[in-house]
Write a protein that holds these residues in place. Sequence first.
Motif, short mmCIF file in Angstrom:
data_model
loop_
_atom_site.label_atom_id
_atom_site.label_comp_id
_atom_site.label_asym_id
_atom_site.label_seq_id
_atom_site.Cartn_x
_atom_site.Cartn_y
_atom_site.Cartn_z
N VAL A 216 -53.78 31.53 67.45
CA VAL A 216 -55.05 30.78 67.36
C VAL A 216 -54.91 29.65 66.35
O VAL A 216 -55.35 28.51 66.58
CB VAL A 216 -56.19 31.73 66.98
CG1 VAL A 216 -57.46 30.96 66.67
CG2 VAL A 216 -56.46 32.71 68.11
N LEU A 217 -54.28 29.95 65.23
CA LEU A 217 -54.09 28.93 64.20
C LEU A 217 -53.22 27.78 64.71
O LEU A 217 -53.55 26.60 64.52
CB LEU A 217 -53.43 29.58 62.98
CG LEU A 217 -53.39 28.77 61.69
CD1 LEU A 217 -54.79 28.61 61.13
CD2 LEU A 217 -52.50 29.45 60.67
N ARG A 218 -52.13 28.13 65.37
CA ARG A 218 -51.24 27.08 65.89
C ARG A 218 -51.93 26.25 66.98
O ARG A 218 -51.79 25.03 67.03
CB ARG A 218 -49.98 27.75 66.45
CG ARG A 218 -48.98 26.80 67.06
CD ARG A 218 -48.44 25.85 66.03
NE ARG A 218 -47.50 24.89 66.60
CZ ARG A 218 -47.25 23.69 66.10
NH1 ARG A 218 -47.87 23.32 64.99
NH2 ARG A 218 -46.40 22.87 66.66
N GLY A 219 -52.69 26.93 67.83
CA GLY A 219 -53.45 26.20 68.85
C GLY A 219 -54.45 25.24 68.23
O GLY A 219 -54.61 24.10 68.70
N GLY A 220 -55.10 25.67 67.16
CA GLY A 220 -56.04 24.79 66.48
C GLY A 220 -55.36 23.58 65.87
O GLY A 220 -55.86 22.46 65.95
N VAL A 221 -54.20 23.81 65.28
CA VAL A 221 -53.46 22.69 64.68
C VAL A 221 -53.03 21.70 65.76
O VAL A 221 -53.14 20.47 65.60
CB VAL A 221 -52.24 23.23 63.90
CG1 VAL A 221 -51.33 22.10 63.47
CG2 VAL A 221 -52.70 24.00 62.68
N LEU A 222 -52.56 22.24 66.89
CA LEU A 222 -52.13 21.35 67.98
C LEU A 222 -53.31 20.56 68.55
O LEU A 222 -53.18 19.37 68.86
CB LEU A 222 -51.47 22.19 69.08
CG LEU A 222 -50.07 22.70 68.76
CD1 LEU A 222 -49.60 23.68 69.82
CD2 LEU A 222 -49.08 21.54 68.67
N LEU A 223 -54.44 21.24 68.69
CA LEU A 223 -55.62 20.53 69.20
C LEU A 223 -56.05 19.43 68.23
O LEU A 223 -56.42 18.33 68.66
CB LEU A 223 -56.77 21.52 69.41
CG LEU A 223 -56.77 22.31 70.71
CD1 LEU A 223 -57.96 23.23 70.76
CD2 LEU A 223 -56.80 21.38 71.90
N THR A 224 -56.01 19.73 66.95
CA THR A 224 -56.39 18.71 65.97
C THR A 224 -55.42 17.53 66.01
O THR A 224 -55.83 16.36 65.95
CB THR A 224 -56.42 19.33 64.56
OG1 THR A 224 -57.19 20.53 64.60
CG2 THR A 224 -57.03 18.39 63.56
N ASP A 225 -54.14 17.83 66.13
CA ASP A 225 -53.15 16.76 66.23
C ASP A 225 -53.40 15.89 67.46
O ASP A 225 -53.35 14.65 67.40
CB ASP A 225 -51.74 17.35 66.30
CG ASP A 225 -51.28 17.84 64.94
OD1 ASP A 225 -51.92 17.49 63.94
OD2 ASP A 225 -50.27 18.57 64.89
#
Lengths: 281, 178
Positions: free
Chosen positions: B118-127
């Motif tokens: 979930v954390l990695r997905g959030g970072v990718l979405l923000t990027d």
Amino acid sequence: MTELAPQRRARRPEDDATAPFSLERTSSRPPAMDAPGEESSVGGAAEHVERSAEHVERAVERAGHGPHQGLEDALDDHDGVVHLVSRRSDPSGRVSLEPPRDWAHEPAPVEDHAPEEPSVLDAPPAEHGIAGDGIAHDETPGAAASVDHGAARRSEPDTRRLDRAGVRATRFLTTALAVDALVLLTLASMTLARLRYEAAGAPDLLVGLVALVLALPCLLGAISLFRMARRGSSATTDAHRFAQGIGHLRAIFVIKATVLFATLGLGCFAFSLVASLLAVL
Amino acid sequence: MEAALSAPAEVSVDTRGASLDTRDASTRRLAELPFDPRDERTIDGTARWMGMLGRFQVLAGALVLLVAVGVVVAWTFAAVTAPEIESDTTPPLVRLGEVSTTQLGWALGAVVFVGLLVLRGGVLLTDAAEDLEHHIHASDDAAPYLEDALDSLAKAFFIDATLLGLAGGALVWLGSLS
């Protein structure tokens, strides 16, 4: 010699310097201009100017980013005939407005103090350009140049294919969206299939419906991006399909963000409630 | 200048430090797509919601990891200072029942894995959202913001599909248990 890639539409200082022009967005000719003898009358021009001002105000309000953005948006958003009303200031500071020449179907009056400039109206109609859409430009060289760079950009039909990096990135996202949609549809079918055997409750129905709702934008976005990645489309069509595909994903983000916000908020509220109860007890 | 315009290939400058690359003149980059203002507004609006969801996901992932770390700390503390005789006046708040340490470890590992996803997905979405917004608002054409945005977005959707698959598997497993 190094040639930079063509610049995307950007705000330029010369645009702002030559920005004071008005826009008229209409699909019909004003009644006052129908009679050939009245097209230069003061009453017809005044009515036309009033309508032009209303359209410009609407464009500015719709854009919401200031007058220049609103005018440019109105210029770019044209669906039918877009008319420019040239507004020029004379040395005394008075502003004169005149209707576009193509409504009267007669050449523009040649003025004594200004040399005649080739207008965009004289250019042949382009495929996606503004030049063939009936825009009357200001005769002043600065204003013509300021509008001309956008018209020239649109008048060139770009039929180039996407490069390999673009196609690869688009196909990667298309595959991801398709896989996500497949998983969502599987989840929805699993939960909804339990309804058939009356083994599912309200949570299963909710999960199935949410999965179905999320799968639909995924599929639509994947289809739009897949059509864009195919070869043979013009740049304008590709850009529209790309924006359409990205726009389909907005529904997913809105639903997920809302649900996640509610979950986080309720979780934090419940945690604080339990913690305070435990502290009291 | 005319010679440069009539050249069959054009050279673009990568502002991110890469070397000059020569591209075919018959192809165009994603950044050269002529978006009209309506398309730009659509992409911009999507990018805003994307960034918001990404930040929420980062918060949720961090919260899940924090809970997992808290459980591990509490478990370790309880194991070290475990009372031999249970008090009648202060019963434990949570009873896990017949749970072995291995099962608890697997469960914690699964929770940490999901939290990291979930954390990695959030970072990718923000990027991806930042790249899309930068492409829309910046006048620089050379940097491949759009390609990077699509790449990050695709990875985020793959992570999303993985999470959904795990959720579906968990539903099936729980259904078979019941």
